[in-house]
Design an enzyme around this catalytic site. Sequence first.
Site, PDB file in Angstrom:
ATOM      1  N   ASN A  90    -116.107 -28.552-109.937  1.00  0.00           N
ATOM      2  CA  ASN A  90    -115.171 -29.467-109.282  1.00  0.00           C
ATOM      3  C   ASN A  90    -114.011 -29.797-110.222  1.00  0.00           C
ATOM      4  OD1 ASN A  90    -116.874 -29.465-107.111  1.00  0.00           O
ATOM      5  ND2 ASN A  90    -117.677 -31.537-107.409  1.00  0.00           N
ATOM      6  N   THR A 131    -133.315 -33.471-111.687  1.00  0.00           N
ATOM      7  CA  THR A 131    -132.260 -32.576-112.153  1.00  0.00           C
ATOM      8  C   THR A 131    -132.837 -31.376-112.886  1.00  0.00           C
ATOM      9  OG1 THR A 131    -130.413 -32.389-113.712  1.00  0.00           O
ATOM     10  CG2 THR A 131    -131.986 -34.125-114.171  1.00  0.00           C
ATOM     11  N   TYR A 141    -129.185 -39.627-119.839  1.00  0.00           N
ATOM     12  CA  TYR A 141    -129.246 -39.591-118.371  1.00  0.00           C
ATOM     13  C   TYR A 141    -130.357 -38.628-117.916  1.00  0.00           C
ATOM     14  CZ  TYR A 141    -128.445 -37.204-113.986  1.00  0.00           C
ATOM     15  OH  TYR A 141    -128.654 -36.581-112.784  1.00  0.00           O
ATOM     16  N   HIS A 142    -130.315 -37.384-118.455  1.00  0.00           N
ATOM     17  CA  HIS A 142    -131.330 -36.408-118.033  1.00  0.00           C
ATOM     18  C   HIS A 142    -132.733 -36.914-118.400  1.00  0.00           C
ATOM     19  CE1 HIS A 142    -127.714 -33.695-118.080  1.00  0.00           C
ATOM     20  NE2 HIS A 142    -128.290 -33.250-116.974  1.00  0.00           N
ATOM     21  N   LYS A 187    -134.338 -39.152-115.838  1.00  0.00           N
ATOM     22  CA  LYS A 187    -134.958 -38.439-114.706  1.00  0.00           C
ATOM     23  C   LYS A 187    -136.346 -37.913-115.101  1.00  0.00           C
ATOM     24  CE  LYS A 187    -131.257 -38.233-111.797  1.00  0.00           C
ATOM     25  NZ  LYS A 187    -131.204 -38.453-110.367  1.00  0.00           N
ATOM     26  N   ALA A 208    -118.721 -29.633-113.537  1.00  0.00           N
ATOM     27  CA  ALA A 208    -117.921 -28.533-114.063  1.00  0.00           C
ATOM     28  C   ALA A 208    -116.996 -27.852-113.032  1.00  0.00           C
ATOM     29  CB  ALA A 208    -118.847 -27.514-114.709  1.00  0.00           C
ATOM     30  N   SER A 210    -129.580 -35.218-122.420  1.00  0.00           N
ATOM     31  CA  SER A 210    -128.809 -36.478-122.526  1.00  0.00           C
ATOM     32  C   SER A 210    -129.735 -37.630-122.148  1.00  0.00           C
ATOM     33  CB  SER A 210    -127.612 -36.469-121.575  1.00  0.00           C
ATOM     34  OG  SER A 210    -128.060 -36.639-120.237  1.00  0.00           O
TER      35      SER A 210
HETATM   36  N1  USQ Z   1    -118.808 -28.249-118.947  1.00  0.00           N
HETATM   37  C1  USQ Z   1    -117.673 -27.590-119.372  1.00  0.00           C
HETATM   38  N2  USQ Z   1    -116.466 -28.135-119.067  1.00  0.00           N
HETATM   39  C2  USQ Z   1    -116.332 -29.296-118.366  1.00  0.00           C
HETATM   40  C3  USQ Z   1    -117.496 -29.960-117.921  1.00  0.00           C
HETATM   41  C4  USQ Z   1    -118.717 -29.410-118.239  1.00  0.00           C
HETATM   42  O1  USQ Z   1    -117.732 -26.522-120.001  1.00  0.00           O
HETATM   43  O2  USQ Z   1    -115.195 -29.721-118.140  1.00  0.00           O
HETATM   44  C5  USQ Z   1    -120.128 -27.685-119.245  1.00  0.00           C
HETATM   45  C6  USQ Z   1    -121.080 -28.626-119.990  1.00  0.00           C
HETATM   46  O3  USQ Z   1    -120.913 -28.509-121.386  1.00  0.00           O
HETATM   47  C7  USQ Z   1    -122.439 -28.161-119.493  1.00  0.00           C
HETATM   48  C8  USQ Z   1    -122.161 -27.664-118.076  1.00  0.00           C
HETATM   49  O4  USQ Z   1    -120.763 -27.464-118.008  1.00  0.00           O
HETATM   50  O5  USQ Z   1    -122.882 -27.086-120.250  1.00  0.00           O
HETATM   51  C9  USQ Z   1    -122.592 -28.616-116.974  1.00  0.00           C
HETATM   52  O6  USQ Z   1    -121.937 -29.842-117.156  1.00  0.00           O
HETATM   53  P1  USQ Z   1    -121.651 -30.814-115.904  1.00  0.00           P
HETATM   54  O7  USQ Z   1    -120.841 -31.952-116.399  1.00  0.00           O
HETATM   55  O8  USQ Z   1    -121.107 -30.031-114.758  1.00  0.00           O
HETATM   56  O9  USQ Z   1    -123.116 -31.215-115.475  1.00  0.00           O
HETATM   57  P2  USQ Z   1    -124.197 -32.149-116.170  1.00  0.00           P
HETATM   58  O10 USQ Z   1    -123.614 -33.071-117.162  1.00  0.00           O
HETATM   59  O11 USQ Z   1    -125.300 -31.273-116.657  1.00  0.00           O
HETATM   60  O12 USQ Z   1    -124.704 -33.034-114.966  1.00  0.00           O
HETATM   61  C10 USQ Z   1    -124.482 -32.671-113.602  1.00  0.00           C
HETATM   62  C11 USQ Z   1    -124.601 -33.928-112.753  1.00  0.00           C
HETATM   63  C12 USQ Z   1    -126.011 -34.461-112.865  1.00  0.00           C
HETATM   64  C13 USQ Z   1    -127.001 -33.376-112.516  1.00  0.00           C
HETATM   65  C14 USQ Z   1    -126.772 -32.134-113.370  1.00  0.00           C
HETATM   66  C15 USQ Z   1    -127.603 -30.957-112.978  1.00  0.00           C
HETATM   67  O13 USQ Z   1    -123.656 -34.893-113.146  1.00  0.00           O
HETATM   68  O14 USQ Z   1    -126.158 -35.593-112.006  1.00  0.00           O
HETATM   69  O15 USQ Z   1    -128.263 -33.875-112.757  1.00  0.00           O
HETATM   70  O16 USQ Z   1    -125.405 -31.721-113.216  1.00  0.00           O
HETATM   71  S1  USQ Z   1    -127.965 -29.911-114.358  1.00  0.00           S
HETATM   72  O17 USQ Z   1    -126.736 -29.592-115.094  1.00  0.00           O
HETATM   73  O18 USQ Z   1    -128.608 -28.726-113.867  1.00  0.00           O
HETATM   74  O19 USQ Z   1    -128.834 -30.693-115.221  1.00  0.00           O
END
Ligand code: USQ
Length: 406
Positions: A240, A144, A181-182, A185, A238, A179
Amino acid sequence: MRILILGGDGYLGWPTAMCFSRRGHEVWVADSLAKRHWEQELGVEPLIPISSLKERVKLWRRMTGLEMGVSIADLCDYEAVSTLIQDFQPEAIVHYGEQPSAPFSMMDQKRAVLTQVNNVTGTLNVLWALRRHAPDCHLVKLGTMGEYGTPNIDIEEGFIEIEHNGRKDVLPYPKQPGSFYHLSKVHDSHNILFACRVWKLRSTDLNQGVVYGVETEETALHPGLATSFHYDEVFGTALNRFCVQAVVGIPLTLYGKGTQQRGFLDIRDTLRCVELAVLNAPEAGEYRVFNQLTETFSLRDLAKLVQQQGKKLGLAVEIQRLKNPRVEAEDHYYNPRHDKLNALGLTPHLLSDVLIESMLARIQENAHRIRKASILPHVAWDGAISATPAHRAKSKAAHAALTSAH
Ligand code: USQ
């Protein structure tokens, strides 16, 4: 090629399996079905109804006349992994078989431990089974972009040249994950790098950004081939989530200022990137990292895009700034390199109005299934609020604090 897909029941694993199968590869999918169990525990489900993995494989065979093998196997069970790899003799493994959610891993002690034990043990078992039964096989592992965090310098693809006290070396890029989770990885990456160095295994670590999209060429072939699209606070990502919120009339849940930036990509590009990695295998002993994203956006800009497209469809979309339930930088530099997949031939599907519109339309078809109660965030990184069902009822007051716009 003979390709084994681990985590073949998931949002990305299932479309990847169909995509390789349709391109003439011999595909075997394996999954422990653990995520379905976690969904049940949390009272959430995918937007579009998903039949069992075995039924989907059966439908695929019937519709296309193509063979596809399937096993229900837990990667934490070494004998199961070992048998799978010994019997199938894969030339490539695409490994999605992990607990995929950051909020899930931050919910409580039990789930933090589960995430790291499940993810790290599963990958270690795969490495040992590869060493024993298929040392030439190419492990394509889904990592990730979150492994890097948000450093104040450009993010390289896995490695950085460092000069220190007059000497130079190329070293793994520093990791500051956000996190448990991260972090799991990050631990995987270290284990894989070590196995490549010491046992001469070969691997590509795909540091993927946030994926969006409902449909791929193959899921569109039949309603029974749909993939597991989540919009809930735990498994939904986010963009989706924003699209589902727009359809159901809940203000888009922007965490904090929304100035956080992330790398994003279309689900169809995930499949293409994985395919490019598989078709261009590294040398024995080589561990390489590709940053798998096509564009960067701030969350605020994404929310605005969804709002604009929603308005065109007659949806009254509002944006609400919530107190950020995560501990993360909101104002930060973000410049991740992502050249290597482009160099191999990736032509990205960039985020477009048309794509957002088609996502909204597809979601509208299933609007009656949206569980509104699963949308607002309850999981806080500081542990103040738990999302276990038992705590949910008690957390109303705490939740009110989170939803007060600031
Ligand atoms: N966020 C919002 N509103 C929401 C959901 C999320 O503002 O309703 C923000 C979060 O605070 C964060 C960002 O959007 O800053 C990304 O959050 P996310 O829930 O879309 O993604 P994340 O938790 O980081 O994890 C997802 C996948 C994970 C993958 C990762 C890639 O679930 O499996 O590893 O994206 S990355 O984000 O580049 O680490």
